[in-house]
Write a protein that holds these residues in place. Sequence first.
Motif, mmCIF file in Angstrom:
data_model
loop_
_atom_site.group_PDB
_atom_site.id
_atom_site.type_symbol
_atom_site.label_atom_id
_atom_site.label_comp_id
_atom_site.label_asym_id
_atom_site.label_seq_id
_atom_site.Cartn_x
_atom_site.Cartn_y
_atom_site.Cartn_z
ATOM 1 N N ILE A 183 0.843 -1.208 0.000
ATOM 2 C CA ILE A 183 0.000 0.000 0.000
ATOM 3 C C ILE A 183 0.869 1.244 0.000
ATOM 4 N N LYS A 184 0.449 2.216 -0.841
ATOM 5 C CA LYS A 184 1.121 3.513 -0.900
ATOM 6 C C LYS A 184 0.112 4.585 -0.504
ATOM 7 N N PRO A 185 0.182 5.068 0.734
ATOM 8 C CA PRO A 185 -0.746 6.130 1.132
ATOM 9 C C PRO A 185 -0.322 7.460 0.503
ATOM 10 N N ALA A 186 -1.220 8.445 0.507
ATOM 11 C CA ALA A 186 -0.876 9.773 -0.009
ATOM 12 C C ALA A 186 0.214 10.390 0.867
ATOM 13 N N ALA A 187 1.116 11.129 0.243
ATOM 14 C CA ALA A 187 2.242 11.728 0.980
ATOM 15 C C ALA A 187 1.751 12.702 2.057
ATOM 16 N N GLN A 188 0.566 13.294 1.848
ATOM 17 C CA GLN A 188 0.093 14.272 2.836
ATOM 18 C C GLN A 188 -0.416 13.614 4.115
ATOM 19 N N THR A 189 -0.861 12.353 4.030
ATOM 20 C CA THR A 189 -1.449 11.702 5.224
ATOM 21 C C THR A 189 -1.010 10.238 5.370
ATOM 22 N N PRO A 190 0.277 9.982 5.485
ATOM 23 C CA PRO A 190 0.703 8.570 5.567
ATOM 24 C C PRO A 190 0.682 8.001 6.985
ATOM 25 N N LEU A 191 0.575 8.874 8.001
ATOM 26 C CA LEU A 191 0.814 8.417 9.382
ATOM 27 C C LEU A 191 -0.252 7.422 9.849
ATOM 28 N N THR A 192 -1.511 7.653 9.468
ATOM 29 C CA THR A 192 -2.579 6.741 9.897
ATOM 30 C C THR A 192 -2.341 5.347 9.325
ATOM 31 N N THR A 193 -1.928 5.271 8.051
ATOM 32 C CA THR A 193 -1.664 3.953 7.445
ATOM 33 C C THR A 193 -0.500 3.262 8.157
ATOM 34 N N LEU A 194 0.532 4.040 8.499
ATOM 35 C CA LEU A 194 1.684 3.440 9.203
ATOM 36 C C LEU A 194 1.247 2.883 10.556
ATOM 37 N N TYR A 195 0.460 3.660 11.267
ATOM 38 C CA TYR A 195 0.012 3.203 12.582
ATOM 39 C C TYR A 195 -0.907 1.979 12.438
ATOM 40 N N PHE A 196 -1.796 2.043 11.449
ATOM 41 C CA PHE A 196 -2.711 0.921 11.215
ATOM 42 C C PHE A 196 -1.917 -0.349 10.858
ATOM 43 N N ALA A 197 -0.870 -0.204 10.069
ATOM 44 C CA ALA A 197 -0.063 -1.382 9.695
ATOM 45 C C ALA A 197 0.581 -1.991 10.945
ATOM 46 N N SER A 198 0.991 -1.135 11.889
ATOM 47 C CA SER A 198 1.596 -1.672 13.120
ATOM 48 C C SER A 198 0.535 -2.413 13.939
ATOM 49 N N ILE A 199 -0.714 -1.967 13.841
ATOM 50 C CA ILE A 199 -1.813 -2.668 14.539
ATOM 51 C C ILE A 199 -2.056 -4.036 13.897
ATOM 52 N N LEU A 200 -1.973 -4.100 12.567
ATOM 53 C CA LEU A 200 -2.134 -5.394 11.893
ATOM 54 C C LEU A 200 -1.046 -6.366 12.343
ATOM 55 N N GLN A 201 0.157 -5.853 12.523
ATOM 56 C CA GLN A 201 1.246 -6.723 13.025
ATOM 57 C C GLN A 201 0.894 -7.241 14.416
ATOM 58 N N GLU A 202 0.417 -6.312 15.250
ATOM 59 C CA GLU A 202 0.045 -6.693 16.621
ATOM 60 C C GLU A 202 -1.059 -7.750 16.626
#
Length: 488
Positions: A183-202
């Motif tokens: 997944i490539k989130p928009a450069a203006q709002t990538p932080l939510t996707t990064l945090y969500f991906a860490s939740i998927l790992q958890e």
Amino acid sequence: MTAQNETDLLARIPTGLLIGGEWIAAEGGKTFDVRDPATGEVIRTIADASPADGIRALDAAVAAQDAWAATAPRKRSDILRGAFELVRDRAEEIALLMTLEMGKPLSEARGELAYGNEFLRWFSEEAVRISGRYGLNPEGTGNMIVSQRPVGPSYFITPWNFPLAMATRKIAPALAAGCTTVIKPAAQTPLTTLYFASILQEAGLPAGVVNVIQTSTSGAVSAPIIADPRLRKLSFTGSTEVGRRLIAQAAEGVLRVSMELGGNAPFLVFADADLDKAVDGAMLAKFRNIGQACTAANRFIVEESIADEFARRVTERVQAMRIGRGTEEGVQIGPLIDEAAVAKAKSLVADAVERGATVRTGGEAIEGAGTFFQPTVVAGVRPGSDILSEEIFGPVLAIATFRDEDEAVRLANDTEFGLVSYVFTTDLARGHRMIDRLETGMMGLNAGVISNAAAPFGGVKQSGVGREGGFEGIHEYLSTKYTLLPVS
Ligand code: NAP
């Protein structure tokens, strides 16, 4: 929310690329800044993927594909359900994160969180209901087995306006179907996707099943991934202009594509409408997400005899709206995403006025820090005005008029877009006629907000291809296989 809360939260967001289950630096240690549109300040500096990083992410997705497809549906379902529960437990901080990077009011970020999280729950339920059929062929010579297989490694490109929901709406059905993803989130709002991906790992998602490559060079990073013969699917949400280009790139490899593109929704108000309900619906359909939604009502087309009264009532409501940083409780209008969005809103209003429309309230950018634009009502918009053919993507409510039902339908359909339409009428027969006559993939009949994880979301005409959510959503990630077994 205190400033300390914000700092603590931001410090916990991963800054690397997620590739093969590891958070890693980008090639050459490159980074880019993410800013709060309400203040213009940098809130986090994160890894900036290169084209080579993109291909590494695809390598990881390809490597994980077979094992993920072979993982029991119940196990895939449990991971999605676990992620749903983790997101629900952390609702407040994820909502705050969305407000910080995107600007929407906190109350709306909470709404997006609830909506976006439902895709995890819905597709956790769908993961165990993938089925096929078995039956004798008409000639009686063989049995036909029809089964569903995961499409394979999938690439997702998401926009900035709904940072969580646009990610879950793609990731959840793909995982349920047994596909791995980049997944490539928009450069203006990538932080939510990064945090969500860490939740998927958890939640126990195996390494390589979801990979995240935020980048400041989206075109250069995406093109080699789309051209790679190992990729099987491209799903994009964003503008029709970029979508068209991506479809052309995907055609080279005859990729499966899902495209959720631009809107330009008509909002029809008939003289027989319940005007209180129509005004409530208009406020939601127009000002949710500060007007920055593909489903935002773009053209209010109101029967001539009630147009003045409708304009008066919405103007009164708009004048009472509270503008400010989305983190302040009670704020209804936050900043637009950037300066270009402010300039666009301003020029569309100026063009409408030049062609004869009247500004009832607002119409100006707000000076000072951040990229704010006044909530605006423009009435008496004339045919040919740019505001009727372009997506406004801002808090501007533009009113044109019609004389009869045929003219209303003609005006509503007079666009290359066909995502959603809104109709307010108390005449049931008219409502049914509108379902048939309006060329859109979705419709709100006396409703200003329609999105639901259980419903098939998507457009016709140049608003897109495919559906997200509902029973239909998982089929975007499944391919049908037919096998013949001769009767011996
Ligand atoms: P956009 O410019 O098309 O960008 C959307 C995504 O595409 C972003 O991740 C962007 O990354 C990326 N992108 C841009 N150029 C690209 C390229 N050449 N190759 C690969 N990726 C590229 O759209 P936007 O202005 O951010 O979003 C607003 C649009 O999205 C509106 O038209 C709205 O209607 C539409 N939208 C549609 C839906 C729907 O479901 N139908 C939902 C939400 C939004 P960077 O920004 O990092 O370059």
